[in-house]
Every structure is written in C-alpha cells, then in structure tokens.
Design an enzyme around this catalytic site. Structure first.
Site, PDB file in Angstrom:
ATOM      1  N   ASP A  37       0.629  -1.018   0.049  1.00 51.40           N
ATOM      2  CA  ASP A  37       0.330   0.079   0.214  1.00 51.40           C
ATOM      3  C   ASP A  37       0.620   1.458  -0.218  1.00 51.40           C
ATOM      4  O   ASP A  37       1.938   1.295   1.589  1.00 51.40           O
ATOM      5  CB  ASP A  37      -0.969   0.063   1.821  1.00 51.40           C
ATOM      6  N   ILE A  38       0.407   2.098  -0.532  1.00 45.79           N
ATOM      7  CA  ILE A  38       1.132   3.400  -1.123  1.00 45.79           C
ATOM      8  C   ILE A  38       1.114   4.246   0.053  1.00 45.79           C
ATOM      9  O   ILE A  38      -0.104   4.379   0.234  1.00 45.79           O
ATOM     10  CB  ILE A  38       1.485   4.401  -2.281  1.00 45.79           C
ATOM     11  N   GLU A  82      -4.961   3.178  -3.573  1.00 44.71           N
ATOM     12  CA  GLU A  82      -3.356   2.871  -4.174  1.00 44.71           C
ATOM     13  C   GLU A  82      -3.136   1.643  -3.705  1.00 44.71           C
ATOM     14  O   GLU A  82      -1.342   1.200  -2.559  1.00 44.71           O
ATOM     15  CB  GLU A  82      -2.691   3.742  -3.106  1.00 44.71           C
TER      16      GLU A  82
HETATM   17  N1  LIG Z   1      -5.275   9.396  -8.096  1.00 45.91           N
HETATM   18  C1  LIG Z   1      -5.984   8.440  -7.764  1.00 45.91           C
HETATM   19  N2  LIG Z   1      -6.651   7.973  -6.771  1.00 45.91           N
HETATM   20  C2  LIG Z   1      -7.035   7.385  -6.089  1.00 45.91           C
HETATM   21  C3  LIG Z   1      -7.940   6.732  -6.625  1.00 45.91           C
HETATM   22  N3  LIG Z   1      -7.966   5.409  -6.408  1.00 45.91           N
HETATM   23  C4  LIG Z   1      -8.334   5.821  -4.687  1.00 45.91           C
HETATM   24  N4  LIG Z   1      -7.475   7.051  -4.497  1.00 45.91           N
HETATM   25  C5  LIG Z   1      -6.842   8.323  -3.976  1.00 45.91           C
HETATM   26  O1  LIG Z   1      -6.265   7.397  -2.956  1.00 45.91           O
HETATM   27  C6  LIG Z   1      -5.987   7.928  -1.522  1.00 45.91           C
HETATM   28  C7  LIG Z   1      -5.595   6.649  -0.492  1.00 45.91           C
HETATM   29  O2  LIG Z   1      -6.152   7.492   0.666  1.00 45.91           O
HETATM   30  P1  LIG Z   1      -6.442   7.293   1.952  1.00 45.91           P
HETATM   31  O3  LIG Z   1      -7.072   5.799   2.676  1.00 45.91           O
HETATM   32  O4  LIG Z   1      -6.268   7.725   3.254  1.00 45.91           O
HETATM   33  O5  LIG Z   1      -4.454   6.744   1.919  1.00 45.91           O
HETATM   34  P2  LIG Z   1      -3.107   7.520   2.516  1.00 45.91           P
HETATM   35  O6  LIG Z   1      -3.759   8.732   2.060  1.00 45.91           O
HETATM   36  O7  LIG Z   1      -2.418   6.361   1.008  1.00 45.91           O
HETATM   37  O8  LIG Z   1      -2.874   6.854   3.342  1.00 45.91           O
HETATM   38  P3  LIG Z   1      -2.244   5.411   4.152  1.00 45.91           P
HETATM   39  O9  LIG Z   1      -2.417   4.371   2.867  1.00 45.91           O
HETATM   40  O10 LIG Z   1      -2.498   5.868   5.622  1.00 45.91           O
HETATM   41  O11 LIG Z   1      -0.459   5.916   4.200  1.00 45.91           O
HETATM   42  C8  LIG Z   1      -6.810   8.758  -1.871  1.00 45.91           C
HETATM   43  O12 LIG Z   1      -7.856  10.246  -1.739  1.00 45.91           O
HETATM   44  C9  LIG Z   1      -8.072   8.352  -3.163  1.00 45.91           C
HETATM   45  O13 LIG Z   1      -8.799   8.825  -3.740  1.00 45.91           O
HETATM   46  C10 LIG Z   1      -6.237   6.343  -8.003  1.00 45.91           C
HETATM   47  O14 LIG Z   1      -7.669   5.793  -8.786  1.00 45.91           O
HETATM   48  N5  LIG Z   1      -6.193   7.303  -9.017  1.00 45.91           N
END
Ligand SMILES: Nc1nc2c(ncn2[C@@H]2O[C@H](COP(=O)(O)OP(=O)(O)OP(=O)(O)O)[C@@H](O)[C@H]2O)c(=O)[nH]1
Length: 653
Positions: free
Chosen positions: A518-519, A561
């Site tokens: 997970d990013i 992500e």
């Molecule tokens: N650009 C883009 N963003 C995405 C996609 N799918 C999900 N996201 C974004 O990924 C982000 C995930 O955020 P969080 O679940 O808070 O996780 P995080 O910011 O990586 O934080 P941690 O996982 O806790 O490190 C959200 O802002 C979603 O909108 C996509 O297909 N494209």
C-alpha cells in the site's frame, strides 16, 4: 374431363406417385378442412358434366341452385365477346357459353369466392386469382391456336396450375406469409424446407383431387420449371407443359409488379417452334386473351388495371426460360465442365455442352482430370467407362466433394449404371444423350454445386462470426479481469489467482506467500499534485512492481493505492528477501509525473500459508493485519504475520 369418382376415391390415386405425392397426400388428408375445395354445386355440376346422359336442363337446374353462379353465367353469355343477341334463360346461356365452361366457371367461382378462409397477410387473394385467370385464358387461347389439347380443358388447367400457392396460404397462413414476404427467387426452396412440399407439387395433387386428369395435372406441375419434368420432347405432356409455361410467363410479365420476370424474344421463338405456332400469332392470342380476361375478371369482380398489351411488354431483359427461379448467370458462374474420355466421345459431347453454354475441357487420362479438379478448373466431370478409376480417385478425397460426376455409357446398361453409382457417380448418361436431356440433367448438377457453394460460404461466414465472437469474448473476459488504469490484473483476477495459488500450494505442499503493498500517504500526492498525477504515479508503481517480480508471481491492483503480490513456492526467508528488495526499489524510485519528480514509499503486509488456514481468504486477512501493523509502525516497512504474531522486518536505515 371431370371424372365421376368421388373426391375421396380420387385422392387415393395420388398415393402411388413417389415421396412428394405421399407428402402432398398427407397434406391433403391432414388439412382437408383448410384446403380450398370447390363447393357442393360446383362438384355436382362437374359430376353431371361427366355423365354423357346429363341434359342441359339438368345442368341448368344445378346452376340455378346458386344464384350468383346463375348471374355470372348469364352475364358471360351476354358479354361483348359473344357478340350475339342477349339471352335470358339459363339453359340457353349454358348452351351459348358451353357446358364445360359452365363447369369451370362453377369451380373457379367457388374457389375465387372463398377468400374469407385465408388468413395469410402476405397473400394477395385478388392478385393471385387475377393472374390465375389471365393464365387460364392465355392457356386456352394458345390451346385453340396449337390444338395441343382441348381449349376448355386447358383453361381449367391454367386456372388451377398454381392452386398449390393458395393451398399453402390456406394451410400455413402465418408461415407462408413469412415466406412470401422474403425475396422471390427462393420461394420453392423455402417452401420445401419449411413444409416439405412446394406449391407445384401441391398444385398437382390438388388438381388430381379436383378431378383434373393426371395427363393435365402432371404437365401443370412443371409449368414453372420445364427442364425438371423429364418429359420426352414432342410428347403431349411436354407440349402441354410448354404451353402452360408460356402462358405462365406471359401472364406474369403482363401483370408484373416486381419487374423480375421477363421473357426473352428468343425464348418465345423457341417455345413457338416447340408448339408449332407461328410467332406472329402470339400478339393476337395475347391481346384476345386480355379481352377475355377482362370479361372473366368482371364476372369475378377482379381488378384488371395492371395488365399491359403485348406490344408494351418488355421481352429483352433476361431469359427466364431455363428456370424463372434461377438466374441464368449463376449457373455459368458455378459450372465448369471437363470430359474425361477419348477424343471420339469428347467430340460427341462437347458440342452439346457448348450449345448449352458450358464449353468443356478435355482430358484423356484420369490423372490429368485430377489435376483439373485439384486446380479447381472443373467441377462437373463427364467420365467415360474407360476412366472409372478417376471416380475412385475423386471420391477418395473429401476436398472434391463439390464435384458432380456424370458417368457415360455407350448404351443403357443397368448393371454398369448400378456400379457407377456405387463408385460415386452422381448421374449416368449415354454418350449419345440429346441436348435437351443433357440440359435437364445439368440442372441437378447446378443445384448441387450451388448448394455446396452456399454451404461453403455459410460455413466460412459462421467461422468468421465464431472467431469474432470468441475474440470479442476473450477481449471481454480480459477487460473484466484487468484494471484499466495500470493494466494489471484487477481484484477479481487477483482473487482467482489466489485461489489457484492456494490450491497449488496445498497440492504440492509448498509455501505460498501473500503481500499486500500500500502506497504511503498517497492522498497527499493527489492533494499536492492533482488526481492525474496520482494516476501517473499509480501507473509507474505498477510498472516497477511488474518488472521486479518473478515470472511465477502475480501482481494485481486490488484497490485505489493497494496492490497484491502472490508468490508461490518461496520459503519465508526468501519471500522476505524478495519483499525487502521490492520495498527498497520503490523507496529509491524517482517517478516522473506531471513534470514533477515524485518519491514514494510503500508499507507491506505479508503472510505465508499456514496449515491452520482454510482458504486463500484467510491468507488475505492475515496479510491485511500485517499491513495495518506496518502502517501503524510508521509505514515504509514490511510486517509479517506468522501464526498471529506480527513481526516488523524493515531495517531502520
Ligand atoms: N489518483 C488516484 N487516486 C486514487 C485512486 N484510487 C484511490 N485514490 C486515492 O487514494 C487515496 C487513498 O487515501 P487514504 O486511504 O487516506 O490513504 P493514504 O493517503 O495512502 O494514507 P495511508 O494509506 O494511511 O498511508 C485517496 O485520496 C483516494 O482518492 C485512483 O485511481 N487514482
């Protein structure tokens, strides 16, 4: 011409005339109530008419039982055509019109007036009878001029020659309506395919059922396709058939509505020669018939608006004599002949084939003929007795199925014929076959080759469609299992892969590791650089992951992500080493996205298949718990869940 036998007795006669007759017979018996039949008065008149002792008074009494028939007979007797003083008494009218005509009128009237029983939308009752009537008067006119048969008998024959069309429309109103709505050239084929009988076969059976002698009903059956009759040239049935054929075409052309049916002037010439009729008389007969037809049509309340005079007819568009259902050109396209025989037989036959428009190639030896077959230069072979081995060679290979073989005998010999058929010949002819017979024998060849061609085209088309479908099916499947952004397998595909890896691992009793990657703080990337840049980063991460795993591993994007790595067969230690290498690779990557250089880290939750786990999902849950722990522990690290115990494995830098 009408026999005294009851309809029931007469129908039993039709049983002995081969498979079509029995099909027709079955239809006559099973659908007796639906099929059009002359009414009681008409039948009584016909029976009375057959009896030599029947008087005009007796016929008149029968006629007067039907007032509308009475009115029509008086009208006809007083019509302009007779050009004589008016008559008011029925017996006198009968004498003037002729007893036979009265019988025909009764039959025609009872059939034509039977409109209400037909519920076939595409069948035009008016138009149908209009044409039948024109064909009847034309047939009568031609019979008068040629004396091929008594004109009044031929009138009834012409009127009823297409009664099978009405029969099919009555028995199968809906199905026949569908067939009539489709393009005409396939009518007979479609009828055969749908009902097992075509209208011409049914016409013959119904005519016999209506007491029309077989001597007329049989020629009537072939009025559309004379080449299929097999009647001897110059024979009476052949002449009657030819006469009806001409009447049929003239009537169709005169009232054409589709512009497809035409008669070539040269055809008229041929028919006139066959009927020994002066060509110049045709227009007189035709125009006279039109007058008679208008007379009769008025009596039956049928419209005559559409007809044209003979001089207005278009005779030069196409030759429809070969078969009105079959364009002549198609036969040329499909048929190429070769004669496998010595020069003498070749000379005897090739001239006739050329005359029919099929110049033939010559091979003296079977091997040369095989060459022609292989090169597809010939598909109809005339094989002499000497070259029987060619038939064996040809029939030995499936790819030559679309070849038609005539076996040629010096003279008729039943034993040799049987042998030829057993060897694979399609037909047997004698070397001295007459042109007209040859022409008739070529028809089945053309039909077979065309059918084969159609079948081959259909098969190619089907294969193409099947290929397209399977291609698009596979594309659809792929689409359903692929993540559109990264082109990695999606969650669904990942779950399938996990199931497989899980079963494989149990079967082979080897390890199976699962990593959820997970990013970290991906939301920040979106927030700082925009969603598109976020997408680019996701794509870049996918590429890094894809290019740094083993061939047997599966990497998939299972969420925003979040990625999943399934790694079979690696022991825990090796799996951890590989995971750490990946984490480092991601940590060190400099991703160019939206003009920015972006660095990321990933947290990895890892689990190995354990004996206490029941299925792949347990492994997922275990790895997910580890991921949660890795995030909580500060991210950019690997956590391993082993028997519920979570270990952090990232070395602090
Ligand atoms: N650009 C883009 N963003 C995405 C996609 N799918 C999900 N996201 C974004 O990924 C982000 C995930 O955020 P969080 O679940 O808070 O996780 P995080 O910011 O990586 O934080 P941690 O996982 O806790 O490190 C959200 O802002 C979603 O909108 C996509 O297909 N494209």
């Amino acid at each position: 011409m009408i026999s005294k036998k009851s309809i029931k007795n007469v129908t039993s006669q039709t049983q002995s005339s081969g498979p079509e007759a029995s099909c027709a017979q079955m239809l006559l018996e099973s659908s007796a109530e639906l099929l059009p039949t002359p009414d009681g008065v008409a039948l009584a008149i016909m029976e009375a008419w057959e009896n030599e002792n029947t008087t005009v008074q007796q016929i008149a009494r029968l006629v007067q039982m039907d007032p509308s028939l009475t009115g029509r007979i008086l009208k006809l007797a007083n019509s302009a055509a007779t050009g004589r003083r008016p008559v008011a008494s029925v017996p006198e009218a009968i004498v003037r019109v002729g007893i036979q005509t009265v019988g025909q009128l009764a039959v025609a009237f009872s059939l034509i007036g039977n409109e209400s029983v037909i519920n076939c939308p595409a069948f035009n009752h008016q138009k149908y009878w209009t044409r039948c009537l024109l064909m009847a008067v034309l047939s009568r006119g031609l019979a008068k001029a040629t004396q091929v048969a008594p004109p009044d008998d031929i009138f009834a024959c012409g009127l009823l020659a297409r009664i099978g069309v009405l029969g099919l429309a009555s028995v199968y109103p809906e199905a026949y309506s569908n067939i009539l709505s489709t393009p005409r050239p396939d009518l007979i084929v479609q009828e055969k395919e749908t009902f097992g009988i075509d209208h011409n076969e049914l016409s013959e059976a119904m005519m016999v059922d209506f007491c029309v002698p077989r001597a007329l009903a049989e020629p009537a059956r072939y009025h559309e396709n004379p080449t299929q009759s097999g009647f001897e040239q110059e024979s009476r049935p052949h002449k009657i058939m030819t006469l009806l054929h001409l009447a049929y075409h003239l009537s169709e052309v005169a009232i054409r509505d589709d512009g497809n049916l035409t008669v070539k002037a040269s055809t008229i010439k041929v028919i006139c020669a066959q009927l020994k009729l002066q060509e110049g008389r045709i227009d007189i007969i035709f125009n006279q018939a039109l007058d008679d037809w208008r007379e009769w049509s008025e009596i039956f309340n049928l419209s005559t608006d559409e007809a044209q005079n003979y001089t207005d007819l278009d005779f030069d568009v196409a030759d429809s004599f070969l078969s009105p259902n079959e364009p002549v050109t198609s036969s040329v396209e499909t048929l190429s002949a070769a004669i496998v025989a010595d020069a003498e037989i070749f000379d005897l036959l090739s001239g006739k084939l050329t005359q029919l428009g099929f110049p033939a190639l010559h091979c003296e030896k079977a091997t040369a003929a095989m060459q022609l077959a292989m090169n597809r230069q010939a598909n109809v072979f005339f094989v002499s007795q000497k070259n029987t081995q060619f038939i064996d060679m040809l029939r030995g290979a499936k790819e030559f199925d679309a070849s038609y073989v005539f076996f040629m005998l010096a003279k008729t010999d039943a034993e040799l014929e049987a042998k030829a058929y057993l060897a694979g010949a399609d037909d047997v002819i004698t070397n001295d076959i007459r042109v007209t017979h040859l022409k008739a024998r070529l028809k089945p060849a053309m039909r077979m080759l065309k059918r084969y061609e159609r079948w081959r085209n259909d098969r190619t088309e089907l294969r193409r469609i099947a290929k397209e479908l399977s291609l698009s099916h596979r594309q659809q499947q792929l689409l359903a299992l692929t993540d559109q952004l990264t082109e990695l397998p999606n969650r669904r595909a990942a779950m399938e892969a996990l199931d497989q890896a899980w079963s494989g691992s149990i079967r082979s009793q080897t390890p199976c590791s699962l990593l959820i990657l997970d990013i970290d703080h991906f939301k920040n990337i979106n927030d700082n650089y925009g969603h598109d840049v976020g997408d680019e980063v996701l794509r870049a991460v996918a590429i890094i992951l894809k290019t740094n795993i083993r061939r047997e591993d599966t990497i998939a994007r299972i969420g925003g992500e979040e990625f999943l790595l399934i790694s079979p067969h690696l022991p825990t230690r090796d799996a951890l080493v590989a995971a750490e290498r990946l984490r480092k690779q991601l940590e060190n990557a400099k991703i160019d996205a939206g003009g920015e250089t972006i660095c990321i880290t990933m947290s990895i939750g890892m689990a190995m298949r354990e004996d206490t786990m029941r299925h792949g999902e347990d492994l997922m849950i275990s790895a997910d718990k580890a991921l949660y722990a890795a995030k909580n522990a500060g991210r950019n690290r690997i956590a391993l869940n082993s028997a519920g115990q979570i270990r952090m494995l990232k070395n602090d830098k």
